[in-house]
Write an enzyme that holds these catalytic residues in place. Structure first.
Site, PDB file in Angstrom:
ATOM      1  N   HIS A  82     -16.131  19.923 -55.296  1.00 31.22           N
ATOM      2  CA  HIS A  82     -17.363  20.708 -54.271  1.00 31.22           C
ATOM      3  C   HIS A  82     -18.402  19.718 -54.322  1.00 31.22           C
ATOM      4  CE1 HIS A  82     -19.489  23.484 -51.779  1.00 31.22           C
ATOM      5  NE2 HIS A  82     -20.350  23.372 -52.722  1.00 31.22           N
ATOM      6  N   ASP A 161     -21.527  36.687 -49.077  1.00 35.64           N
ATOM      7  CA  ASP A 161     -22.370  35.442 -49.185  1.00 35.64           C
ATOM      8  C   ASP A 161     -22.584  35.201 -47.997  1.00 35.64           C
ATOM      9  OD1 ASP A 161     -23.320  33.146 -50.399  1.00 35.64           O
ATOM     10  OD2 ASP A 161     -21.785  32.317 -49.079  1.00 35.64           O
ATOM     11  N   ARG A 168     -31.101  35.172 -46.340  1.00 38.53           N
ATOM     12  CA  ARG A 168     -32.015  34.032 -47.017  1.00 38.53           C
ATOM     13  C   ARG A 168     -32.587  33.105 -46.300  1.00 38.53           C
ATOM     14  NH1 ARG A 168     -27.586  31.702 -50.861  1.00 38.53           N
ATOM     15  NH2 ARG A 168     -29.481  30.426 -51.332  1.00 38.53           N
ATOM     16  N   SER A 183     -24.061  31.569 -54.665  1.00 35.49           N
ATOM     17  CA  SER A 183     -23.280  31.537 -53.200  1.00 35.49           C
ATOM     18  C   SER A 183     -22.236  30.309 -53.343  1.00 35.49           C
ATOM     19  CB  SER A 183     -24.405  30.838 -52.561  1.00 35.49           C
ATOM     20  OG  SER A 183     -23.776  30.316 -51.256  1.00 35.49           O
ATOM     21  N   LYS A 187     -17.600  31.437 -53.343  1.00 34.40           N
ATOM     22  CA  LYS A 187     -16.579  30.744 -52.191  1.00 34.40           C
ATOM     23  C   LYS A 187     -15.556  29.904 -53.234  1.00 34.40           C
ATOM     24  CE  LYS A 187     -20.326  29.360 -50.228  1.00 34.40           C
ATOM     25  NZ  LYS A 187     -21.444  28.960 -49.378  1.00 34.40           N
TER      26      LYS A 187
HETATM   27  N1  URA Z   1     -24.578  25.846 -50.241  1.00 27.32           N
HETATM   28  C1  URA Z   1     -24.182  27.289 -50.307  1.00 27.32           C
HETATM   29  O1  URA Z   1     -22.856  27.293 -49.967  1.00 27.32           O
HETATM   30  N2  URA Z   1     -24.852  28.156 -50.599  1.00 27.32           N
HETATM   31  C2  URA Z   1     -26.370  27.943 -50.887  1.00 27.32           C
HETATM   32  O2  URA Z   1     -26.853  28.902 -51.469  1.00 27.32           O
HETATM   33  C3  URA Z   1     -26.758  26.537 -50.888  1.00 27.32           C
HETATM   34  C4  URA Z   1     -25.821  25.507 -50.605  1.00 27.32           C
END
Ligand code: URA
Ligand code: CA
Length: 433
Positions: A82, A161, A168, A183, A187
């Site tokens: 990632h 999220d 946010r 966050s 995932k």
């Molecule tokens: N990428 C994400 O998935 N979440 C964040 O908060 C910032 C970058």
């Protein structure tokens, strides 16, 4: 429990318990906690920070707020990669077939691009016929048969999220390390991998503008990955200038093909080998990083890596002919050379604004609803630290519009030619604990 008491607790710098965090995430997901209270809590977290235990609780609660993908029917250790975001970041396109070609199962869920950052799914769709929407069954079958499949995010992964991120975005609380870490990791946990290799980018094109913040984010994610029983490591890499030379969907497919033949740009090749070696070791297909790298280089040399990319394209319905005829993908109507206005050394190629220039040509989306023009983009001929003569081409613009004056203006504003310029350090640090 009352939300107002929890907001007050965090406001005053106290630690929230796992039960309190569960109450918050579940209450918010079920619409029992309103946006205004959640906003206040987010701002309190922004100022007061969170401990590793709090971040881990938040991550796990968000991960389990929706579907959790079960990849247990795939044999072997599934390693995910990632990146926290980049410009012209072609790494995943190269890494997926490359590590798969030496037996590492790659069950990759990827996203689409927004703003100046590109997404792997969009790039793959530049290949005629390529299907990113495949059923879970097809996805796991393909990985078992062929070691690699890439799909768009399927199912309802970490819906808490999704909602929190949107909140946010409008409350000036995106920029918080505990919130970013939870966050991203929520995932990753929901998408079912056994191990994760994180590329935490730093510089103008990245979320984290400086190395210190990138390091904190990386360390936080590695620690919470471990607390959540996920083998996790992170690389801190440079994203002050775009990675490689190509920025744009078809252009990056062509760049990936070249890289899989061993002829990619030096920075892209290095990122691929560094991250790839880590993935191979995490998947327990080599005992050391050195041995892993040798296997990867051999797979490139022998053509095995490129053959795997061809197989992956074929498996997902794409036209695999593009491997032998990549020029088929380059269909922009116009090309323009951006000429250097003076002689010197390239001192700056500001990644985010160059990403915006590619987006303005149609390579990316301004809003989620925009459509993409796969043919357009930029190809850099000079990178930071390289000498350039007045009149030489700095980059080629691939466009489907006859007038690119605005794009050229933006590019000139974000490319500096000076007496000196130093090639940036590509990999700042590797964090394993
Ligand atoms: N990428 C994400 O998935 N979440 C964040 O908060 C910032 C970058
Ligand atoms: Ca690139």
């Amino acid at each position: 429990m009352r939300m107002v008491d929890l907001i007050e607790k965090k406001r005053d710098g106290e630690k929230l318990t796992a039960e309190e965090i569960r109450f918050i995430v579940q209450g918010y997901t079920q619409n029992e906690i309103p946006d205004y209270q959640m906003s206040a809590l987010l701002m309190a977290i922004y100022y007061q920070d969170m401990t590793d235990d709090e971040i881990t609780s938040l991550t796990l609660e968000m991960a389990h707020s929706g579907d959790v993908i079960d990849l247990s029917s795939i044999h072997g250790i599934k390693v995910d990669k990632h990146s926290t975001g980049g410009v012209g970041d072609t790494t995943t396109l190269v890494l997926a077939p490359l590590v798969a070609s030496i037996g590492v199962p790659v069950a990759k869920m990827s996203g689409r691009g927004l703003g100046h950052t590109g997404g792997t799914i969009d790039k793959l769709e530049a290949i005629p016929g390529f299907q990113v929407e495949i059923s879970n069954q097809t996805f796991t079958d393909l990985v078992n048969q062929s070691q690699v499949a890439i799909t768009g995010q399927s199912g309802d992964l970490a819906p808490a999220d999704k909602r929190l991120y949107a909140l946010r975005d409008v409350t000036a609380t995106v920029d918080s390390i505990p919130l970013i870490a939870s966050s991203i990791m929520s995932k990753k946990i929901a998408s079912g991998a056994d191990a994760i290799c994180l590329d935490v980018t730093t510089g103008d094109g990245a979320f984290m503008k400086n190395i210190k913040d990138a390091e904190r984010l990386a360390k936080t994610m590695v620690r919470i990955g471990k607390l959540a029983d996920l083998k996790t490591m992170a690389v801190i890499s440079d994203m002050s200038q775009p990675l490689g030379e190509a920025i744009g969907n078809s252009l990056e497919i062509v760049e990936a093909i070249e890289a899989l033949k061993g002829h990619g740009p030096a920075d892209l090749m290095e990122m691929v080998y560094v991250l790839g070696s880590q993935m191979v070791v995490l998947a327990e297909k080599a005992d050391s990083l050195g041995a892993a790298r040798e296997q990867l280089e051999a797979a490139v040399q022998s053509g095995k890596a490129l053959a795997k990319f061809k197989e992956m394209i074929h498996n997902q319905g794409g036209d695999a002919e593009v491997i032998d005829h990549p020029e088929k993908l380059l269909t922009a109507k116009y090309t323009f050379e951006l000429k250097a206005l003076e002689s010197g050394v390239v001192a700056r190629l500001r990644a985010d604004e160059i990403g915006v220039a590619a987006m303005l040509l149609g390579a990316g989306r301004k809003t989620k609803e925009d459509t993409i023009d796969y043919a357009v983009g930029l190809k850099l001929h000079k990178k930071v630290g390289m000498p350039v003569k007045k009149g030489e081409s700095l980059l080629t613009i691939y466009a489907n519009q006859a007038d690119v004056t605005e794009v050229e203006k933006l590019l000139y504003q974000n490319i500096a030619i000076k007496d000196h310029g130093e090639e940036p350090i590509l990999i700042h640090e590797i964090i394993t604990e």
